[in-house]
Design a protein around this motif. Structure first.
Motif, short mmCIF file in Angstrom:
data_model
loop_
_atom_site.label_atom_id
_atom_site.label_comp_id
_atom_site.label_asym_id
_atom_site.label_seq_id
_atom_site.Cartn_x
_atom_site.Cartn_y
_atom_site.Cartn_z
N GLN A 162 0.84 -1.20 0.00
CA GLN A 162 0.00 0.00 0.00
C GLN A 162 0.88 1.25 0.00
O GLN A 162 0.81 2.09 0.89
CB GLN A 162 -0.94 -0.01 1.21
N TRP A 163 1.74 1.33 -1.01
CA TRP A 163 2.59 2.51 -1.15
C TRP A 163 1.71 3.74 -1.33
O TRP A 163 0.68 3.69 -1.99
CB TRP A 163 3.52 2.34 -2.34
N GLY A 164 2.13 4.83 -0.74
CA GLY A 164 1.32 6.05 -0.78
C GLY A 164 0.45 6.20 0.45
O GLY A 164 -0.24 7.21 0.60
N THR A 165 0.47 5.21 1.34
CA THR A 165 -0.28 5.26 2.59
C THR A 165 0.72 5.34 3.74
O THR A 165 1.44 4.38 4.02
CB THR A 165 -1.16 4.01 2.76
N ALA A 166 0.79 6.49 4.38
CA ALA A 166 1.85 6.75 5.36
C ALA A 166 1.85 5.72 6.49
O ALA A 166 2.91 5.20 6.88
CB ALA A 166 1.71 8.16 5.93
N ARG A 167 0.67 5.41 7.03
CA ARG A 167 0.62 4.47 8.15
C ARG A 167 1.14 3.10 7.74
O ARG A 167 1.88 2.46 8.48
CB ARG A 167 -0.80 4.37 8.69
N TRP A 168 0.73 2.65 6.55
CA TRP A 168 1.18 1.33 6.09
C TRP A 168 2.70 1.32 5.90
O TRP A 168 3.37 0.37 6.29
CB TRP A 168 0.48 0.96 4.78
N GLU A 169 3.24 2.37 5.31
CA GLU A 169 4.69 2.42 5.03
C GLU A 169 5.51 2.39 6.32
O GLU A 169 6.48 1.63 6.43
CB GLU A 169 5.01 3.68 4.23
N THR A 170 5.14 3.20 7.30
CA THR A 170 5.91 3.23 8.54
C THR A 170 5.74 1.94 9.33
O THR A 170 6.69 1.44 9.94
CB THR A 170 5.51 4.44 9.40
N THR A 171 4.53 1.37 9.29
CA THR A 171 4.32 0.09 9.97
C THR A 171 5.14 -1.01 9.30
O THR A 171 5.73 -1.86 9.97
CB THR A 171 2.83 -0.29 9.96
N ALA A 172 5.18 -0.99 7.97
CA ALA A 172 5.97 -1.99 7.24
C ALA A 172 7.44 -1.89 7.61
O ALA A 172 8.12 -2.91 7.79
CB ALA A 172 5.78 -1.80 5.73
N ALA A 173 7.95 -0.67 7.73
CA ALA A 173 9.36 -0.49 8.10
C ALA A 173 9.63 -1.05 9.49
O ALA A 173 10.63 -1.75 9.71
CB ALA A 173 9.73 0.99 8.03
#
Length: 325
Positions: free
Chosen positions: A99-110
């Protein structure tokens, strides 16, 4: 769909209750196919390539994954074997969500990837049965001098010989800083990390290069080939992603230069590779634009942050802006 003879033989003789429904991947080392059982459940059939090295790597993965089934970040291995000298593996299909472009998903993925790598490097003990299977293809990066030499050889056959000027400084950093020895996955790329829909869980696939080496190599590859090369997809700053991953992993500040040195070594190898063979398949599936230019941008930023050398002329930032790396 055309199916190689050996794959048909595997299904007919060893997996008769399964049916091939699609083609997933035609890689350098192996081929992957979608298969379903009589109940309609989905699996992935992985079959080794034609060379002895390719077959040794898939056999090694069978040993490694088979010994790690208690870990939830390892895919479920449902079967393995050898037909006509071709090793094969049958895995439960692991669905991936991006879900690139979704800030919460990106930081959670990291954060999730950082936590998962920490578990890989601290919870897994090397098994005795890995020793024989892993000797066929030791990870080059497990010994920095060997990796430096291989990089130098690649650069000398390319038009980017000036990049070789970076290698003595890279080698010095790897010698001066301390490796964190542990079991490493060895290929933590965007295609080998399968995130759940909320990114709170992830599965690492393709354990062909698993070995005992410097754990910070895994961290470097994860940062580089899961996030930094795909920074155009991110909705949050790249430095935020790297900070989240490192905090979740527990990277000490003393290890940051070592991680960057590993990245420079990899990027120096990627430049001639992309020039010669074209963009990575993982890039082509996700990004419009020049893969080579992005590799150059990340390399120049990383060199600048490593503080041991000035950016080399001819790389060019092409307006990339600055970031943590």
């Amino acid at each position: 769909m055309e199916v190689p003879t050996v794959v048909s033989a595997i299904v007919e003789t060893e997996l008769s209750s399964y049916e091939i429904t699609g083609h997933v991947l035609e890689g350098d080392i192996h081929r992957e196919f979608e298969v379903v059982d009589e109940a309609g459940d989905q699996y992935v059939l992985k079959v080794a390539g034609d060379t002895e090295e390719e077959r040794a790597r898939v056999k090694h993965e069978a040993v490694v994954v088979g010994s790690l089934q208690e870990f939830d970040f390892v895919p479920d291995l449902c079967g393995s074997g050898v037909v006509d000298s071709y090793p094969f593996l049958l895995f439960d299909r692991v669905e991936a969500t991006e879900q690139w472009g979704t800030a919460r998903w990106e930081t959670t993925a990291a954060r999730t990837l950082g936590e998962t790598l920490a578990r890989v490097h601290t919870d897994i003990e090397p098994r005795a049965e890995w020793r024989t299977s892993g000797d066929a293809h030791p990870l080059p990066e497990s010994q920095p001098p060997a990796a430096t030499f291989e990089t130098l050889c690649e650069l000398r056959t390319s038009d980017r010989r000036r990049l070789a000027e970076l290698l003595p400084d890279v080698a010095a950093v790897l010698q001066e800083t301390t490796a964190e020895r542990g079991v490493v996955h060895g290929d933590v790329t965007i295609d080998n990390v399968r995130f759940s829909s909320d990114a709170r869980e992830c599965t690492l696939v393709d354990w062909e290069t698993a070995t005992v080496a410097d754990a910070y190599f895994d961290v470097a590859i994860a940062e580089l080939r899961t996030f930094q090369l795909f920074s155009s997809l991110l909705s949050v700053p790249e430095e935020t992603i790297l900070s989240e991953l490192r905090a979740a992993y527990g990277v000490p500040s003393s290890a940051v230069r070592r991680i960057r040195a590993h990245k420079i070594l990899q990027l120096c190898r990627m430049v001639p590779r992309v020039e010669r063979l074209g963009p990575y398949a993982s890039w082509q599936r996700r990004v419009d634009g020049s893969c080579l230019e992005q590799v150059e941008r990340v390399l120049e930023r990383t060199v600048r942050r490593c503080t041991f050398a000035e950016p080399l002329e001819g790389l060019g930032t092409r307006g990339s802006g600055d970031s943590e790396e």
